[in-house]
Motif scaffolding. Structure first.
Motif, short mmCIF file in Angstrom:
data_model
loop_
_atom_site.label_atom_id
_atom_site.label_comp_id
_atom_site.label_asym_id
_atom_site.label_seq_id
_atom_site.Cartn_x
_atom_site.Cartn_y
_atom_site.Cartn_z
N GLU A 238 0.82 -1.20 0.00
CA GLU A 238 0.00 0.00 0.00
C GLU A 238 0.86 1.26 0.00
OE1 GLU A 238 -3.71 1.99 2.50
OE2 GLU A 238 -2.52 0.38 3.39
N ARG A 239 1.96 1.25 0.75
CA ARG A 239 2.84 2.41 0.81
C ARG A 239 3.46 2.69 -0.56
NH1 ARG A 239 6.08 0.64 4.33
NH2 ARG A 239 4.95 1.40 6.18
N ALA A 240 3.90 1.61 -1.26
CA ALA A 240 4.50 1.78 -2.59
C ALA A 240 3.49 2.31 -3.60
CB ALA A 240 5.09 0.45 -3.06
N TYR A 241 2.25 1.81 -3.51
CA TYR A 241 1.20 2.25 -4.42
C TYR A 241 0.86 3.72 -4.20
CZ TYR A 241 -3.62 2.88 -6.06
OH TYR A 241 -4.76 3.35 -6.64
N THR A 242 0.71 4.10 -2.96
CA THR A 242 0.41 5.50 -2.63
C THR A 242 1.53 6.43 -3.09
OG1 THR A 242 -0.88 4.80 -0.71
CG2 THR A 242 -0.16 7.10 -0.77
N SER A 243 2.76 5.99 -2.90
CA SER A 243 3.92 6.80 -3.32
C SER A 243 3.93 7.00 -4.82
CB SER A 243 5.21 6.13 -2.85
OG SER A 243 6.33 6.86 -3.29
N SER A 244 3.57 5.99 -5.59
CA SER A 244 3.55 6.11 -7.05
C SER A 244 2.50 7.11 -7.52
CB SER A 244 3.29 4.74 -7.68
OG SER A 244 4.31 3.83 -7.35
N ARG A 245 1.32 7.05 -6.90
CA ARG A 245 0.27 8.01 -7.26
C ARG A 245 0.69 9.43 -6.89
NH1 ARG A 245 -4.96 6.50 -8.48
NH2 ARG A 245 -5.64 8.55 -7.73
N THR A 246 1.30 9.57 -5.71
CA THR A 246 1.71 10.91 -5.27
C THR A 246 2.76 11.50 -6.20
OG1 THR A 246 1.26 10.31 -2.96
CG2 THR A 246 2.70 12.21 -3.35
N LYS A 247 3.68 10.66 -6.66
CA LYS A 247 4.71 11.17 -7.57
C LYS A 247 4.09 11.77 -8.82
CE LYS A 247 8.37 8.66 -8.45
NZ LYS A 247 9.24 7.60 -9.06
N LEU A 248 3.12 11.08 -9.43
CA LEU A 248 2.49 11.58 -10.64
C LEU A 248 1.69 12.86 -10.36
CD1 LEU A 248 1.34 8.22 -12.27
CD2 LEU A 248 3.11 9.77 -13.10
N ARG A 249 1.05 12.90 -9.19
CA ARG A 249 0.31 14.11 -8.85
C ARG A 249 1.26 15.29 -8.66
NH1 ARG A 249 -2.93 16.22 -9.10
NH2 ARG A 249 -4.09 16.71 -7.20
N LEU A 250 2.41 15.06 -8.03
CA LEU A 250 3.38 16.13 -7.84
C LEU A 250 4.01 16.56 -9.16
CD1 LEU A 250 5.16 14.96 -4.56
CD2 LEU A 250 3.54 16.85 -4.82
N TRP A 251 4.03 15.68 -10.14
CA TRP A 251 4.57 16.02 -11.45
C TRP A 251 3.56 16.76 -12.32
CZ3 TRP A 251 7.95 11.28 -13.34
CH2 TRP A 251 9.17 11.28 -12.60
N GLY A 252 2.36 16.98 -11.81
CA GLY A 252 1.41 17.84 -12.51
C GLY A 252 0.20 17.15 -13.09
N LEU A 253 0.05 15.84 -12.95
CA LEU A 253 -1.12 15.15 -13.45
C LEU A 253 -2.27 15.31 -12.47
CD1 LEU A 253 1.21 13.86 -15.16
CD2 LEU A 253 -0.19 11.77 -15.22
N SER A 254 -3.47 15.42 -12.99
CA SER A 254 -4.64 15.57 -12.13
C SER A 254 -5.03 14.21 -11.54
CB SER A 254 -5.81 16.14 -12.93
OG SER A 254 -6.24 15.20 -13.91
N GLU A 255 -5.88 14.24 -10.54
CA GLU A 255 -6.38 13.01 -9.92
C GLU A 255 -7.10 12.15 -10.94
OE1 GLU A 255 -6.36 10.71 -6.54
OE2 GLU A 255 -5.72 12.80 -6.56
N GLU A 256 -7.88 12.78 -11.83
CA GLU A 256 -8.60 12.04 -12.85
C GLU A 256 -7.65 11.37 -13.84
OE1 GLU A 256 -9.16 15.12 -11.93
OE2 GLU A 256 -11.10 14.94 -10.91
N GLN A 257 -6.56 12.08 -14.18
CA GLN A 257 -5.60 11.49 -15.11
C GLN A 257 -4.92 10.26 -14.50
OE1 GLN A 257 -3.52 15.34 -15.93
NE2 GLN A 257 -3.55 14.66 -18.06
#
Length: 639
Positions: A186-205
């Motif tokens: 779960e920690r690895a999955y959450t970290s991957s989503r957070t990285k993409l969000r910090l790189w500028g992708l929206s939650e929907e993307q």
């Protein structure tokens, strides 16, 4: 026309003397004749320019008025006496000094700028190449979630693949695993989503990548902000690095007007003060705003402080960069200081002072807690109403000012000169800080004539009234930037240090001579050179630098003025700074400089200037119309 009326009035005054209806001197018992008692030897002088003296009748070389016999007008004294028949013929009008609300407009200049609190920067958060630009020019409107650009990025491809991998592991762990393996997945999955969000992708993307199960090396980026594109610097095919800026957005319905206020104007500006302004693009349209910040420092070169005005422009007719002509609406308290708005009980954002509320809360811009206005020092002061008299009642040399106070002595009227301490000039009134009390009657018409007669008769007038015991400061007209001039220090400054550019004084004298010759083009060239000299001149301390800054700024404005009358108005400011500079640094110009004064300049307010060592007096404020009007006050020798 005003000069003609003044001359006619002065001629009437002379006629009154001839009729024996004027007298100047100590108030005498009825059986005495103060005129006869004080008659000096025959000497002829000008009623308008009593410094003129001639052994016989003739015309005044300054104004052309007929000279009158000084001896026929009586000797010195402390009052001018008008008989009952002479009062009406003389045209001297009195009015009381009154305490009343005083307001005036202070002109300021500046420009429209972006409200920095609304500016948002669109930056690239991961290296790549721009494949498409959906927002590609300045002026485009952008809303939240609008697409901005498409980026090719191997780094993003790897990050998406990582997300899909960690999502799959987390799904399997959630179905059959427990404890450490599930927690780690779960920690690895959450970290991957957070990285993409910090790189500028929206939650929907990010959700769409998971649903599709496919990673792409081309990703569309969307805006997280709304606004108008005010800067743009990206093109299709550009390879961009992390943190590279592509464009800037701003809310153009919220703007700043940044004004430049000289040091002498700062006492008249307060937080929350109303400002009206106009721009050339919209003639006749008046905009309003309020002062939200007065910068705490003064520029060392221009000697101005920036004053920020917050402006709402919902129709977006103002453009950043527009030149602004504004006026601050100044109301004065009893000490001649500017009143601020009543902020008692108000709450203000310390970080965004334009945010004002009636009670506690949070700043709508940054979310910071609002603070009571009194804690920010914005409440208090500005009490009472000032004591004022019309400007026509005040005679001033710049260093000193006096009025003629009216007293009734039976059927006769007495007018005694009294020195006063001036506050600021507010429109057609002067604030009186000391020397008068409310209700005293002063001459508001004919004061200059009264003073001329006083001096002609040998009495104590504007140029010879003994200093009184009050601890006064000079009028604002002559204080310059840093207080009164001390004649002893002018001749021997002691601490003065030479300026490295003697051309400054040469070009100042050129400008003065050109104005005296009514040569607007020559004055413009001299002012341009003077501005350059002042910017290049070296000063050992901030005091000298301040005066050089004033000379540079004012000379630049005079060089840009289209009318010689405007050049003369600014030359007064240049001269005051030049005189202050002489006080500080000493005479670093010619062998001898002469300080001249014209009492009739600027509607009898008076003004000084510096003359070279040679030649007759040449008045730069009047030119040929009154070329010799004035006196040489003193000479300033070179150490």
């Amino acid at each position: 026309m005003k000069i003609v009326r003044t001359l006619i009035a002065a001629a009437a005054a002379v006629a009154l003397f001839a009729l024996g209806r004027w007298s100047v001197g100590p108030v005498a018992p009825p059986h005495q004749d103060p005129v006869a008692a004080n008659s000096p030897a025959a000497e002829w002088t000008c009623p308008m320019h009593p410094q003129i003296s001639a052994p016989q009748a003739g015309a005044c070389p300054l104004c052309g008025m007929d000279l009158v016999e000084r001896g026929a007008m009586g000797g010195g004294g402390d009052a001018v006496r008008l008989g009952p028949d002479a009062a009406a013929l003389a045209g001297v009008v009195t009015a009381p000094a009154v305490c009343r609300a005083v307001e005036f407009e202070l002109p300021l200049f500046g420009r429209v700028e972006l409200d920095a609190s609304t500016v948002r920067s669109i930056t690239v958060t991961v290296p790549g190449r721009i494949e498409r630009l959906f927002v590609d020019s300045v002026g485009m409107e952008v809303n939240v979630d609008d697409h901005l650009y498409e980026l090719y990025s191997p780094g993003l491809l790897s990050a998406q693949a990582e997300l899909l991998s960690t999502a799959e592991r987390f799904t399997r762990a959630a179905a059959g695993e427990a404890g450490f393996i599930l927690e780690n997945s779960e920690r690895a999955y959450t970290s991957s989503r957070t990285k993409l969000r910090l790189w500028g992708l929206s939650e929907e993307q990010v959700d769409e990548i998971e649903r599709s199960g496919e990673a792409s090396d081309r990703v569309e980026f969307r805006s997280q902000f709304a606004g108008t594109v005010v800067e743009h610097g990206a093109y299709v095919g550009d390879y961009v690095h992390s943190a590279g800026e592509l464009m800037r957005l701003a809310d153009l319905s919220h703007l700043w007007v940044v004004l430049e206020a000289y040091e002498r104007d700062l006492p008249f500006l307060r937080y929350g003060q109303a400002i009206e302004f106009e721009v050339d693009a919209l003639p006749g349209q008046v905009f309003t705003g309020t002062i939200s910040l007065i910068e705490p420092t003064v520029d060392r070169v221009s000697r101005t402080a920036a004053v920020r005005v917050h402006v709402l422009d919902p129709e977006r007719v103002l453009k950043p960069g527009m030149y602004v002509r504004s006026r601050a609406l100044v109301a004065l308290d009893r000490e001649g200081h500017a009143r601020g708005p009543d902020l008692t009980g108000k709450w203000i954002s310390p970080m965004h002072p334009e945010i004002v509320a009636d009670g506690p809360g949070q700043c709508s811009v940054c979310g910071m807690d609002l603070v009571p206005a009194q804690e920010l020092g914005l409440v208090g002061g500005g009490e009472g109403t000032p004591l004022v008299v019309p400007t026509s009642a005040v005679l001033t040399t710049g260093r000193r000012a006096l009025v003629y106070v009216h007293e009734q002595d039976g059927d006769a009227s007495l007018y005694r000169p009294r020195e006063v301490r001036l506050g600021p000039q507010a429109g057609d009134s002067y604030v009186i800080l000391e020397g008068l009390v409310e209700g005293e009657q002063v001459a508001v018409q004919g004061a200059f004539r009264l003073d001329s007669e006083m001096q002609i008769a040998g009495g104590h007038g504007l140029l010879s009234l003994p200093s009184e015991s009050i601890d006064r400061e000079p009028s604002r007209v002559d204080r310059g930037m840093d207080g009164p001039m001390d004649p002893a220090r002018v001749v021997d400054p002691g601490h003065g240090s030479p300026l490295r550019h003697a051309e400054l004084w040469t070009d100042y004298l050129r400008a003065s001579a050109a104005l005296a010759a009514d040569d607007g083009e020559g004055a413009r060239a001299a002012f341009e050179a003077l501005a350059t000299d002042a910017r290049a001149a070296q000063a050992p301390d901030d005091l000298e630098a301040a005066q050089l800054g004033v000379i540079a700024g004012a000379s630049a404005r005079a060089a840009g003025a289209s009318a010689i009358a405007d050049q003369r108005a600014v030359f007064d400011e240049v001269s005051e700074a030049a005189l202050s500079l002489i006080e500080l640094a000493g005479n670093r110009g010619a062998a001898t400089l002469r300080v001249a004064f014209c009492p009739m300049a600027f509607d009898n307010r008076g003004a000084r200037w510096i003359q070279g060592p040679d030649g007759p007096l040449a008045n730069p404020y009047f030119g040929a119309s009154m070329l010799r009007c004035g006196v040489i006050e003193r000479e300033v020798t070179r150490p």
